[in-house]
Design an enzyme around this catalytic site. Structure first.
Site, PDB file in Angstrom:
ATOM      1  N   LYS A 110      -5.823  11.959 -10.388  1.00  7.12           N
ATOM      2  CA  LYS A 110      -6.608  12.828  -9.515  1.00  7.12           C
ATOM      3  C   LYS A 110      -7.154  14.051 -10.265  1.00  7.12           C
ATOM      4  CE  LYS A 110      -5.556  10.573  -5.596  1.00  7.12           C
ATOM      5  NZ  LYS A 110      -4.696   9.442  -6.021  1.00  7.12           N
TER       6      LYS A 110
HETATM    7  C1  LIG Z   1      -4.470   8.207  -5.518  1.00  2.00           C
HETATM    8  C2  LIG Z   1      -3.725   7.276  -6.383  1.00  2.00           C
HETATM    9  C3  LIG Z   1      -3.998   5.901  -6.405  1.00  2.00           C
HETATM   10  C4  LIG Z   1      -5.021   5.278  -5.502  1.00  2.00           C
HETATM   11  O1  LIG Z   1      -6.325   5.672  -5.824  1.00  2.00           O
HETATM   12  P1  LIG Z   1      -7.514   5.452  -4.763  1.00  2.00           P
HETATM   13  O2  LIG Z   1      -8.681   6.121  -5.373  1.00  2.00           O
HETATM   14  O3  LIG Z   1      -7.043   6.098  -3.499  1.00  2.00           O
HETATM   15  O4  LIG Z   1      -7.663   3.981  -4.613  1.00  2.00           O
HETATM   16  C5  LIG Z   1      -3.306   5.112  -7.299  1.00  2.00           C
HETATM   17  N1  LIG Z   1      -2.353   5.636  -8.117  1.00  2.00           N
HETATM   18  C6  LIG Z   1      -2.057   6.949  -8.107  1.00  2.00           C
HETATM   19  C7  LIG Z   1      -0.987   7.436  -9.000  1.00  2.00           C
HETATM   20  C8  LIG Z   1      -2.732   7.811  -7.253  1.00  2.00           C
HETATM   21  O5  LIG Z   1      -2.426   9.111  -7.266  1.00  2.00           O
END
Ligand SMILES: *Cc1c(COP(=O)(O)O)cnc(C)c1O
Length: 493
Positions: A110
Site C-alpha cells: 500500500k
Molecule cells: C491490500 C492487500 C492485498 C490486496 O490488494 P487489493 O488491491 O485489495 O486486491 C493483498 N496483500 C496485502 C498484504 C495487502 O495489504
C-alpha cells in the site's frame, strides 16, 4: 486524458477525480483511454531509476500533471523505502520472479501508492482551487489504514480517519494503527467486518446530512482507498517498471511475455496490472489469487458474482473481502463502456447480493484472467515449501499467490515466465510465518518477529522492533451504523 464514472456519463480531469475520490453517482473514475507503449518505450524506461519511471508513467496517465512536477513528488514519496530499487525483482527459481512491493515504511505494498497519494491530492486540490481541508475517510482490511496514516500524517490541509474491523486485522497491523502519531490522524475500530467498514464509508460519501456537517466544519471529503484514482496510477507504474526490467535483463522476451500472479482482495492491485497490459506491457495471463474468501475465483470461472457466502477470517487478512470494489472499473470495460449496464449490476449486487455477466463477457473474462484460491492450510504449506526449497521467506498474502500460481502451471502447463507479486513483508505476519516454517515461538506476535529473524537469518525491517513499546494513542470503537458520528466526534473532541 479524461476520466469517466463507471456509473454515469460525467467526464472529469485527473485532479478533479483525485480530489473527489469517488464520483457523486457512487461510481469509480476510470480512464477513458490509456496511452500505448512500444518496445522502445520499455527499453527507455529501464534506463531510469524508480522515481523517474513513476514520474514519467504518471505524467502520461494523469492529465494536468507534468513530468517536472511529478519527479520531486516521486523522489519524496520513495525516499523512505529501505531498498534502493524501491520495487526490486528477486529470482525465486528458474523462470519465476518475485516483485517485492513491501519496502516502504508500513511493510506492505500500500505504501507504493499511499506515500504518493497525499502529494497528488494536495497538488490536485491546489489545481482545483479547493480551499477547504480535505478529510480523508478510509476503510481498511489491515494495511491501507497504516499506510494512509503514515502518508497523511501532519500533511497541511488534510486529515485522515481510518476505520478497521475490530478483531479483523493482525496484532501487528492493529498496533501499527493505534500507535499512529500526528495531529490530523484518527483511528476507529468498527464492530463489523471489512465489508461493513467499506460500505459504511461509501455510504457517508453519499450522505447529504453528513457531508453538510463536515462542510460546517470547513471540510470536504475524499478517499484514500483504492477507489481513488490517485491510488491506482502509482500501482500501474510498478508493473510497467517490472516488465521493463524483465525485458532488459533477458528474463522475459517480448513475444512470449510473462504471466503475473497477484494476491487479490479489493481487485485494485490486479486491476493496475490489467491497465499495464492494456498499455502494451507484455503480460499474458493475469492470475487472480484469493484466500478462502473465493468470490473472485468463482466469478472468473462462472461469470456469476455471488457475495452471499460466509465471510472467513484468514491468515491473509488484507484479502478478507467479499465485495471487491475495483472490479467495477474492469466491468466498465467488459460492458464496453456502457455505464448503465455497470449500474444495473451494482444495483443487483446491493439488493440481491448477486449478478451475472453475459456469455460473451464470460469468455472475455476467462481469456484475460485465471482465478484460483488457497485456504490457510495450503497457504502455510506454500510458506514452508518455498522456505525449505528456495530459502525465500514469504508472507501469507504472497504465499496465497505462490500457491495459486503453482496450481495454474500444473493445470495449464503454461511454461511462460512467471511474476509473483509480493505484497507484504513476512515480518508483518511473523507469528503465522514462523509457525509455517517450523520456527518455535514463545511470546506474542512482536516477539515472534525476533524469533523468526534468529531462526531464518532473514533481516527484519527495523519498524517491527520499535512497534512493541510504542504507546497506544487511539481507542475509539463504534457500531457499524454509527461511523459518521465517530468521524465528527474525532474532530470535535
Ligand atoms: C491490500 C492487500 C492485498 C490486496 O490488494 P487489493 O488491491 O485489495 O486486491 C493483498 N496483500 C496485502 C498484504 C495487502 O495489504
Amino acid at each position: 486524458m479524461a476520466f469517466v464514472s463507471t456509473r454515469g456519463a460525467e467526464r472529469v480531469s485527473a485532479p478533479e477525480a483525485i480530489v473527489r475520490g469517488i464520483a457523486p453517482d457512487g461510481g469509480l473514475y476510470a480512464p477513458e483511454a490509456l496511452p500505448a507503449w512500444s518496445r522502445a518505450d520499455f527499453a527507455a524506461l529501464a534506463r531510469l531509476d524508480y522515481p523517474a519511471r513513476a514520474a514519467l508513467i504518471l505524467s502520461q496517465l494523469l492529465d494536468g500533471f507534468t513530468q517536472e512536477e511529478l519527479l520531486p513528488m516521486a523522489r519524496n514519496a520513495y525516499a523512505r523505502f529501505d531498498d534502493p530499487q524501491i520495487a526490486p525483482l528477486r529470482a525465486l527459481r528458474d523462470g519465476q520472479y518475485v516483485l517485492e512491493l513491501f519496502h516502504g515504511p508500513t511493510m506492505a505494498f500500500k505504501d507504493m501508492a499511499l506515500q504518493f497519494l497525499p502529494r497528488l491530492l494536495t497538488a490536485s486540490a491546489r489545481k482545483q482551487g479547493e480551499q477547504r481541508e480535505i478529510a480523508i475517510l478510509t476503510a481498511t482490511s489491515g494495511d491501507t489504514g497504516k499506510a494512509a496514516l503514515e502518508g497523511f500524517q501532519d500533511v497541511p490541509g488534510t486529515s485522515v480517519t481510518v476505520f478497521y474491523p475490530l478483531g479483523g486485522v493482525s496484532a501487528v497491523q492493529e498496533k501499527q494503527m493505534v500507535t499512529s502519531a500526528g495531529k490530523n490522524v484518527h483511528v476507529v475500530a468498527v464492530k463489523g467486518n471489512f465489508d461493513d467498514a467499506q460500505t459504511g464509508v461509501k455510504t457517508l460519501f453519499g450522505d447529504p446530512a453528513f457531508i453538510d456537517s463536515m462542510a460546517q466544519r470547513g471540510k470536504t471529503l475524499s478517499s484514500a482507498n483504492s477507489i481513488n484514482l490517485g491510488r491506482l496510477a502509482p500501482q500501474v507504474a510498478y508493473y510497467l517498471s517490472a516488465c521493463a526490467d524483465l525485458l532488459a535483463d533477458g528474463k522475459a522476451d517480448w513475444d512470449t511475455g510473462v504471466n503475473v500472479c497477484v494476491p487479490t482482495g479489493n481487485f485494485g492491485n490486479i486491476l493496475a496490472a490489467w491497465y499495464a497490459k492494456r498499455m502494451g506491457a507484455p503480460i499474458r495471463k493475469l492470475i487472480c489469487a484469493s484466500n478462502r474468501n473465493d468470490v473472485l475465483t468463482d466469478f472468473i470461472r462462472t461469470g456469476v458474482y455471488d457475495k452471499r457466502r460466509p465471510f472467513h477470517k484468514t491468515i491473509s487478512p488484507s484479502m478478507d473481502i467479499l465485495i471487491s470494489s475495483n472490479l467495477e472499473r474492469f466491468l466498465l470495460e467488459l460492458a464496453q463502456g456502457d455505464a448503465r449496464q455497470v449500474r444495473a449490476w451494482m444495483e443487483r449486487l446491493k439488493t440481491e447480493g448477486i449478478y451475472e455477466i453475459a456469455p460473451d463477457q464470460k469468455a472475455v473474462l476467462a481469456d484475460i484472467f485465471f482465478g484460483g484460491c488457497a485456504d490457510d492450510e495450503k497457504t502455510r504449506a506454500a510458506i514452508g515449501r518455498v522456505w525449505r526449497e528456495e530459502q525465500y521467506l514469504m508472507d501469507p498474502h504472497t504465499a496465497v499467490a505462490e500457491a495459486v500460481a503453482r496450481d495454474y502451471r500444473q493445470e495449464t502447463g503454461d511454461p511462460a515466465p512467471l511474476l509473483i507479486v509480493s505484497t507484504a513483508s513476512p515480518y508483518k505476519f511473523a507469528a503465522d510465518v514462523a509457525q509455517a516454517v517450523g520456527c518455535p515461538v514463545s511470546g506474542d506476535a512482536f516477539d515472534a518477529a525476533q524469533e523468526l529473524e534468529a531462526f531464518t537469518q532473514v533481516k527484519a525491517p527495523r519498524q517491527v522492533a520499535e512497534l512493541k513499546s510504542l504507546p497506544v494513542l487511539h481507542t475509539r470503537i463504534c457500531e457499524k451504523d454509527r461511523m459518521g458520528e465517530a468521524v465528527l466526534a474525532g474532530f470535535d473532541d
